[in-house]
Design a protein around this motif. Structure first.
Motif, PDB file in Angstrom:
ATOM      1  N   ALA A  82      14.007  37.238  11.301  1.00  0.00           N
ATOM      2  CA  ALA A  82      12.590  37.151  10.977  1.00  0.00           C
ATOM      3  C   ALA A  82      11.953  38.525  10.777  1.00  0.00           C
ATOM      4  O   ALA A  82      12.120  39.409  11.627  1.00  0.00           O
ATOM      5  CB  ALA A  82      11.849  36.403  12.088  1.00  0.00           C
ATOM      6  N   PRO A  83      11.210  38.724   9.684  1.00  0.00           N
ATOM      7  CA  PRO A  83      10.361  39.905   9.573  1.00  0.00           C
ATOM      8  C   PRO A  83       9.168  39.766  10.516  1.00  0.00           C
ATOM      9  O   PRO A  83       8.761  38.645  10.851  1.00  0.00           O
ATOM     10  CB  PRO A  83       9.929  39.888   8.105  1.00  0.00           C
ATOM     11  CG  PRO A  83      10.040  38.457   7.694  1.00  0.00           C
ATOM     12  CD  PRO A  83      11.164  37.875   8.494  1.00  0.00           C
ATOM     13  N   GLN A  84       8.604  40.883  10.949  1.00  0.00           N
ATOM     14  CA  GLN A  84       7.509  40.811  11.904  1.00  0.00           C
ATOM     15  C   GLN A  84       6.462  41.884  11.626  1.00  0.00           C
ATOM     16  O   GLN A  84       6.730  42.898  10.973  1.00  0.00           O
ATOM     17  CB  GLN A  84       8.022  40.953  13.335  1.00  0.00           C
ATOM     18  CG  GLN A  84       8.561  42.304  13.724  1.00  0.00           C
ATOM     19  CD  GLN A  84       8.994  42.357  15.174  1.00  0.00           C
ATOM     20  OE1 GLN A  84       8.883  41.381  15.921  1.00  0.00           O
ATOM     21  NE2 GLN A  84       9.501  43.491  15.610  1.00  0.00           N
ATOM     22  N   ILE A  85       5.260  41.623  12.134  1.00  0.00           N
ATOM     23  CA  ILE A  85       4.155  42.560  12.080  1.00  0.00           C
ATOM     24  C   ILE A  85       3.580  42.684  13.483  1.00  0.00           C
ATOM     25  O   ILE A  85       3.808  41.817  14.340  1.00  0.00           O
ATOM     26  CB  ILE A  85       3.059  42.117  11.094  1.00  0.00           C
ATOM     27  CG1 ILE A  85       2.521  40.737  11.490  1.00  0.00           C
ATOM     28  CG2 ILE A  85       3.579  42.114   9.672  1.00  0.00           C
ATOM     29  CD1 ILE A  85       1.326  40.292  10.667  1.00  0.00           C
ATOM     30  N   PRO A 102       1.210  43.642  20.775  1.00  0.00           N
ATOM     31  CA  PRO A 102       1.508  42.277  20.330  1.00  0.00           C
ATOM     32  C   PRO A 102       2.270  42.292  19.016  1.00  0.00           C
ATOM     33  O   PRO A 102       2.006  43.114  18.130  1.00  0.00           O
ATOM     34  CB  PRO A 102       0.110  41.664  20.171  1.00  0.00           C
ATOM     35  CG  PRO A 102      -0.767  42.827  19.810  1.00  0.00           C
ATOM     36  CD  PRO A 102      -0.173  44.045  20.487  1.00  0.00           C
ATOM     37  N   LYS A 103       3.216  41.358  18.872  1.00  0.00           N
ATOM     38  CA  LYS A 103       3.999  41.244  17.641  1.00  0.00           C
ATOM     39  C   LYS A 103       4.210  39.763  17.324  1.00  0.00           C
ATOM     40  O   LYS A 103       4.342  38.941  18.228  1.00  0.00           O
ATOM     41  CB  LYS A 103       5.358  41.940  17.794  1.00  0.00           C
ATOM     42  CG  LYS A 103       5.285  43.451  17.893  1.00  0.00           C
ATOM     43  CD  LYS A 103       6.659  44.091  18.047  1.00  0.00           C
ATOM     44  CE  LYS A 103       7.214  43.880  19.421  1.00  0.00           C
ATOM     45  NZ  LYS A 103       8.444  44.676  19.679  1.00  0.00           N
ATOM     46  N   LEU A 104       4.255  39.469  16.032  1.00  0.00           N
ATOM     47  CA  LEU A 104       4.502  38.102  15.575  1.00  0.00           C
ATOM     48  C   LEU A 104       5.519  38.145  14.451  1.00  0.00           C
ATOM     49  O   LEU A 104       5.366  38.889  13.478  1.00  0.00           O
ATOM     50  CB  LEU A 104       3.205  37.446  15.087  1.00  0.00           C
ATOM     51  CG  LEU A 104       3.337  36.005  14.576  1.00  0.00           C
ATOM     52  CD1 LEU A 104       3.757  35.068  15.706  1.00  0.00           C
ATOM     53  CD2 LEU A 104       2.027  35.526  13.951  1.00  0.00           C
ATOM     54  N   ALA A 105       6.566  37.342  14.573  1.00  0.00           N
ATOM     55  CA  ALA A 105       7.624  37.258  13.575  1.00  0.00           C
ATOM     56  C   ALA A 105       7.718  35.824  13.054  1.00  0.00           C
ATOM     57  O   ALA A 105       7.507  34.866  13.798  1.00  0.00           O
ATOM     58  CB  ALA A 105       8.964  37.694  14.169  1.00  0.00           C
ATOM     59  N   ALA A 106       8.045  35.685  11.777  1.00  0.00           N
ATOM     60  CA  ALA A 106       8.216  34.368  11.158  1.00  0.00           C
ATOM     61  C   ALA A 106       9.465  34.413  10.287  1.00  0.00           C
ATOM     62  O   ALA A 106       9.586  35.280   9.421  1.00  0.00           O
ATOM     63  CB  ALA A 106       6.996  33.998  10.320  1.00  0.00           C
ATOM     64  N   VAL A 140       8.270  33.638  16.284  1.00  0.00           N
ATOM     65  CA  VAL A 140       8.567  34.377  17.506  1.00  0.00           C
ATOM     66  C   VAL A 140       7.365  35.257  17.819  1.00  0.00           C
ATOM     67  O   VAL A 140       6.932  36.055  16.966  1.00  0.00           O
ATOM     68  CB  VAL A 140       9.829  35.247  17.369  1.00  0.00           C
ATOM     69  CG1 VAL A 140      10.079  36.017  18.664  1.00  0.00           C
ATOM     70  CG2 VAL A 140      11.042  34.396  17.014  1.00  0.00           C
ATOM     71  N   GLY A 141       6.813  35.098  18.992  1.00  0.00           N
ATOM     72  CA  GLY A 141       5.681  35.918  19.414  1.00  0.00           C
ATOM     73  C   GLY A 141       6.026  36.717  20.651  1.00  0.00           C
ATOM     74  O   GLY A 141       6.767  36.246  21.527  1.00  0.00           O
ATOM     75  N   GLU A 142       5.519  37.936  20.719  1.00  0.00           N
ATOM     76  CA  GLU A 142       5.833  38.809  21.857  1.00  0.00           C
ATOM     77  C   GLU A 142       4.606  39.633  22.217  1.00  0.00           C
ATOM     78  O   GLU A 142       3.873  40.100  21.343  1.00  0.00           O
ATOM     79  CB  GLU A 142       7.003  39.720  21.505  1.00  0.00           C
ATOM     80  CG  GLU A 142       7.443  40.647  22.633  1.00  0.00           C
ATOM     81  CD  GLU A 142       8.649  41.485  22.244  1.00  0.00           C
ATOM     82  OE1 GLU A 142       9.744  40.906  22.094  1.00  0.00           O
ATOM     83  OE2 GLU A 142       8.486  42.703  22.055  1.00  0.00           O
ATOM     84  N   LEU A 143       4.404  39.827  23.511  1.00  0.00           N
ATOM     85  CA  LEU A 143       3.312  40.667  24.008  1.00  0.00           C
ATOM     86  C   LEU A 143       3.874  41.606  25.058  1.00  0.00           C
ATOM     87  O   LEU A 143       4.461  41.163  26.050  1.00  0.00           O
ATOM     88  CB  LEU A 143       2.199  39.814  24.615  1.00  0.00           C
ATOM     89  CG  LEU A 143       1.035  40.599  25.237  1.00  0.00           C
ATOM     90  CD1 LEU A 143       0.300  41.417  24.177  1.00  0.00           C
ATOM     91  CD2 LEU A 143       0.069  39.666  25.958  1.00  0.00           C
ATOM     92  N   ASN A 144       3.706  42.900  24.832  1.00  0.00           N
ATOM     93  CA  ASN A 144       4.133  43.923  25.788  1.00  0.00           C
ATOM     94  C   ASN A 144       2.911  44.617  26.374  1.00  0.00           C
ATOM     95  O   ASN A 144       2.026  45.070  25.630  1.00  0.00           O
ATOM     96  CB  ASN A 144       5.018  44.978  25.102  1.00  0.00           C
ATOM     97  CG  ASN A 144       6.367  44.423  24.718  1.00  0.00           C
ATOM     98  OD1 ASN A 144       6.943  43.621  25.434  1.00  0.00           O
ATOM     99  ND2 ASN A 144       6.875  44.841  23.572  1.00  0.00           N
ATOM    100  N   LEU A 145       2.878  44.708  27.687  1.00  0.00           N
ATOM    101  CA  LEU A 145       1.873  45.488  28.407  1.00  0.00           C
ATOM    102  C   LEU A 145       2.622  46.534  29.217  1.00  0.00           C
ATOM    103  O   LEU A 145       3.555  46.203  29.943  1.00  0.00           O
ATOM    104  CB  LEU A 145       1.050  44.593  29.334  1.00  0.00           C
ATOM    105  CG  LEU A 145       0.317  43.411  28.684  1.00  0.00           C
ATOM    106  CD1 LEU A 145      -0.279  42.513  29.759  1.00  0.00           C
ATOM    107  CD2 LEU A 145      -0.779  43.911  27.750  1.00  0.00           C
ATOM    108  N   TYR A 146       2.203  47.795  29.108  1.00  0.00           N
ATOM    109  CA  TYR A 146       2.982  48.828  29.794  1.00  0.00           C
ATOM    110  C   TYR A 146       2.111  50.007  30.210  1.00  0.00           C
ATOM    111  O   TYR A 146       1.017  50.235  29.661  1.00  0.00           O
ATOM    112  CB  TYR A 146       4.121  49.321  28.895  1.00  0.00           C
ATOM    113  CG  TYR A 146       3.697  49.907  27.577  1.00  0.00           C
ATOM    114  CD1 TYR A 146       3.416  51.267  27.443  1.00  0.00           C
ATOM    115  CD2 TYR A 146       3.575  49.090  26.448  1.00  0.00           C
ATOM    116  CE1 TYR A 146       3.024  51.804  26.219  1.00  0.00           C
ATOM    117  CE2 TYR A 146       3.193  49.614  25.225  1.00  0.00           C
ATOM    118  CZ  TYR A 146       2.919  50.969  25.106  1.00  0.00           C
ATOM    119  OH  TYR A 146       2.523  51.492  23.898  1.00  0.00           O
ATOM    120  N   ALA A 147       2.633  50.712  31.198  1.00  0.00           N
ATOM    121  CA  ALA A 147       2.034  51.965  31.674  1.00  0.00           C
ATOM    122  C   ALA A 147       3.133  53.020  31.668  1.00  0.00           C
ATOM    123  O   ALA A 147       4.212  52.807  32.227  1.00  0.00           O
ATOM    124  CB  ALA A 147       1.449  51.805  33.065  1.00  0.00           C
TER     125      ALA A 147
END
Length: 211
Positions: A82-85, A102-106, A140-147
């Motif tokens: 899947a390509p993603q943005i 945040p990233k979303l792939a289709a 496909v959805g992804e969310l990263n939170l980081y320090a």
């Protein structure tokens, strides 16, 4: 027909998930002294494999010299291309960087499922295997939170949380059709893919050394 297990019944399931991605991150959009917002585009690959094994033992209340050991196994594999943005937003200071990504792939999920039965109702029942394959549009959805803590000028430690979902994937536990056409017919517990959403997440800790 009933499948009777009067001695024992056990199940075990295993899962293996891995993937890779490549992204191009653009320059900051309207950068501020402490806040940076950068769009990204990329491509990702994910592979999810699961195996479910069921083992039932019937000995007719200790009356059988050789107990009947019945087995049902289900296997599923999903491969997503899947390509993603996405976006990368960061609050940057000398000692600490706080980020959200945040990233979303289709793309396409190429899946395969199979179900195997052995000695299902009696020792004379043959080993049977059925397989199904297909392709399905998947998100496909992804969310990263980081320090990111900057220990030194060229070294940082990152602590974060990642949550991901994969849509329209085949699972081992829901791809079994429990059917039986009678004692005179071959076992009819077969594969019947049912696509659903799979969610996973976790905490990650990493180190970054810059040259």
């Amino acid at each position: 027909n009933l499948l009777l297990y009067d001695d024992s019944f056990q199940t075990n399931i295993s899962a293996d998930l891995w993937g890779s991605e490549i992204n191009y991150i653009f320059d900051a959009y309207l950068p501020q002294p402490m806040f940076q917002l950068r769009p990204l585009i990329g491509f990702r690959h994910l592979d999810l494999r699961e195996e479910l094994n069921q083992i039932g033992v019937f000995d007719q209340q200790d009356q059988l010299v050789t107990p009947l050991v019945s087995r049902i196994s289900s296997y599923s594999e999903n491969t997503i291309y899947a390509p993603q943005i996405g976006l990368r937003g960061e609050m940057v200071s000398r000692w600490l960087t706080l980020g959200i990504e945040p990233k979303l792939a289709a793309g396409i999920n190429v899946y395969e499922t199979s179900v195997i039965t052995q000695a299902l109702r009696s020792p004379g029942d043959p080993l049977t295997k059925t397989t199904a394959t297909g392709e399905e549009f998947s998100l496909v959805g992804e969310l990263n939170l980081y320090a990111k803590i900057h220990i030194r000028q060229n070294f940082a430690i990152t602590v974060g949380y990642q949550a991901t979902f994969m849509d329209q994937v085949a699972r081992s536990h829901s791809s079994i059709l429990y059917n039986d056409n009678g004692a005179n017919a071959d076992p009819a517990i077969v594969t019947n893919p049912s696509l659903e959403r799979f969610d996973f997440g976790g905490i990650n800790v990493s180190g970054e050394l810059r040259f």
